[in-house]
Design an enzyme around this catalytic site. Structure first.
Site, PDB file in Angstrom:
ATOM      1  CE1 TYR A 142      -3.376  -2.607  -0.047  1.00 22.20           C
ATOM      2  CE2 TYR A 142      -3.704  -2.357   2.295  1.00 22.20           C
ATOM      3  CZ  TYR A 142      -4.034  -2.963   1.102  1.00 22.20           C
ATOM      4  OH  TYR A 142      -5.018  -3.911   1.067  1.00 22.20           O
ATOM      5  CE  LYS A 192       0.454 -16.814  -2.317  1.00 21.92           C
ATOM      6  NZ  LYS A 192      -0.130 -18.108  -2.686  1.00 21.92           N
ATOM      7  CG  ASP A 225      -2.324 -19.573  -0.638  1.00 20.84           C
ATOM      8  OD1 ASP A 225      -1.469 -19.718   0.262  1.00 20.84           O
ATOM      9  OD2 ASP A 225      -2.160 -20.027  -1.787  1.00 20.84           O
ATOM     10  CG  ASP A 249      -7.033  -4.527   4.079  1.00 20.73           C
ATOM     11  OD1 ASP A 249      -7.979  -4.468   4.888  1.00 20.73           O
ATOM     12  OD2 ASP A 249      -6.931  -3.767   3.101  1.00 20.73           O
ATOM     13  CG  ASP A 253     -11.993  -6.800   6.642  1.00 15.15           C
ATOM     14  OD1 ASP A 253     -11.663  -6.248   7.710  1.00 15.15           O
ATOM     15  OD2 ASP A 253     -12.370  -6.165   5.643  1.00 15.15           O
TER      16      ASP A 253
END
Ligand code: NAD
Length: 368
Positions: A142, A192, A225, A249, A253
């Site tokens: 970001y 990852k 993942d 992020d 959530d």
């Protein structure tokens, strides 16, 4: 010794409504537990724009840097949607996070027994769930450069850059290990590393910080993942999860929603320790300003109340009092009190924001 200081920035929409209930609780701690705070209040978001022409005045920013903790309600509203990007309400919040260098975002996912039926997952998967996601908040994709939309040949290309330094990874890893020591003593780091070099470095640095400084904490690594799958399959296997800005992020959530309503979710954003040893800190509910229900006394104040419980625990070393407040919330829910957002399809009669706050105070009284 002077009292610890708190800056309250209630913000817009339901922000002031839910913060009013927290103010009652702060007063309760002063009266009944001799735990007094020096509280000041100021503006952030749209209400600050209305007065100052910007969503966070410089004086407010300076105050936030000085206090022991900031409590924020929520910012934003449809009347501000067409403002220039640079003065939108959310920019006030971003400025606070950036200038206070709040690099560790703590998002608990805790399922109160009384609300276990509210989850979209089976009750036995979520009942008693208590995990903490630590998301790196100030770096990663970001923020990385280069970024932008560029023209290459005869088409455009959108670019963002995932970038992490060793020190950025190490400091958020330390936050996670410190937290784990106060909880279940387990950290799972997610990245990852199979496809991203930044993930390889992330894994190496987290492992090194563990081996050199926190060998007593149990550490595991998981691809992000696979982590998402495990979070929905059997979330109770986790205690603390530490991950980067982007994965954090999404995963925070996902984890939060395992437990039900947005009106229940607190958060903390922590930075480096100040001279008095307390971390720079901002506590806020995860939800926004909910313009659809603002001014109607319908908002659930629990997310904001639980954010204050996090402040008691992480800024003021008042773990026992934080437990007391969380137990008071649990009792009120077990007694069947529900704001409108917690009503199931079968309906019922919801209580107002202030009635929920008063019930928490009554439960606090009963705990003495
Ligand atoms: P929102 O979180 O404000 O609301 C989403 C839905 O959840 C709405 O239906 C709302 O009524 C409900 N809800 C949220 N909090 C609740 C509570 N405490 N009790 C009961 N119901 C609750 O998100 P949105 O609608 O996408 O955004 C509204 C405004 O808030 C926008 O201006 C947005 O930019 C801003 N926003 C601010 C923050 C923040 O201040 N941290 C976060 C998200 C959105």
């Amino acid at each position: 010794m002077s009292n610890p200081s708190l800056l309250i920035l209630a913000g817009d929409g339901i922000g002031p409504e839910v913060m009013a209930e927290v103010k009652k609780i702060i007063a309760w701690y002063g009266d009944k537990r001799a735990l007094k705070f020096d509280v000041s209040e100021d503006l952030v978001g749209g209400c600050a724009y209305d007065v100052h022409g910007k969503p966070l005045a410089d004086e407010t920013m300076a105050k936030a840097q000085e206090v022991d903790a900031v409590l924020l309600g929520a910012v934003g509203g449809p009347q501000y949607d067409n403002l220039d990007f640079s003065v939108k309400p959310e920019r006030g919040l971003l400025r606070l996070r950036k200038e206070m260098d709040l690099y560790a975002n703590l998002r608990p996912a805790q399922c109160f027994d009384a609300l276990a039926d509210f989850s979209s997952l089976k009750k036995d998967v979520v009942a008693g769930l208590d995990i903490m996601i630590v998301r790196e908040l100030t770096s990663g994709v970001y923020f990385g450069e280069p970024r932008g939309i560029f023209t290459e040949g005869n088409e455009r290309v959108g670019i963002n850059t995932q970038r992490y330094t060793e020190s950025e990874i190490a400091r958020v890893a330390r936050s996670a290990f410190e937290l784990a020591r106060k909880r279940g003593n387990k950290v799972c780091s997610m990245e990852k590393a199979n496809v991203m070099e930044s993930g390889v470095l992330w894994r190496e640095v987290v492992q090194k910080v563990h081996d050199e400084e926190y060998p007593d904490v149990q550490l595991s690594h998981m691809y992000a993942d696979a982590g998402a799958m495990q979070l929905t399959r059997w979330p109770k296997q986790f205690d603390v999860i530490v991950t980067d800005n982007l994965f954090g992020d999404l995963l925070s959530d996902l984890a939060a929603m395992l437990t039900g309503s947005l009106g229940m979710l607190p958060s903390a954003s922590l930075g480096a320790p100040m001279a008095n040893g307390r971390p720079k800190a901002l506590y806020e509910p995860v939800h926004g300003s909910a313009p659809d229900i603002a001014g109607q006394g319908k908002a659930n104040p629990i997310a904001c109340i639980l954010s204050f419980a996090m402040a008691l625990r992480y800024s003021f070393d008042q773990g026992t009092e934080a437990d007391r407040l969380e137990k008071a919330v649990e009792k009120v829910l077990a007694d069947g009190l529900r704001t409108a957002d917690l009503m199931g399809p079968e309906g019922g009669s919801p209580v107002s924001t202030s009635a929920m706050g008063d019930a928490v105070i009554a439960a606090l009284d009963a705990s003495l």
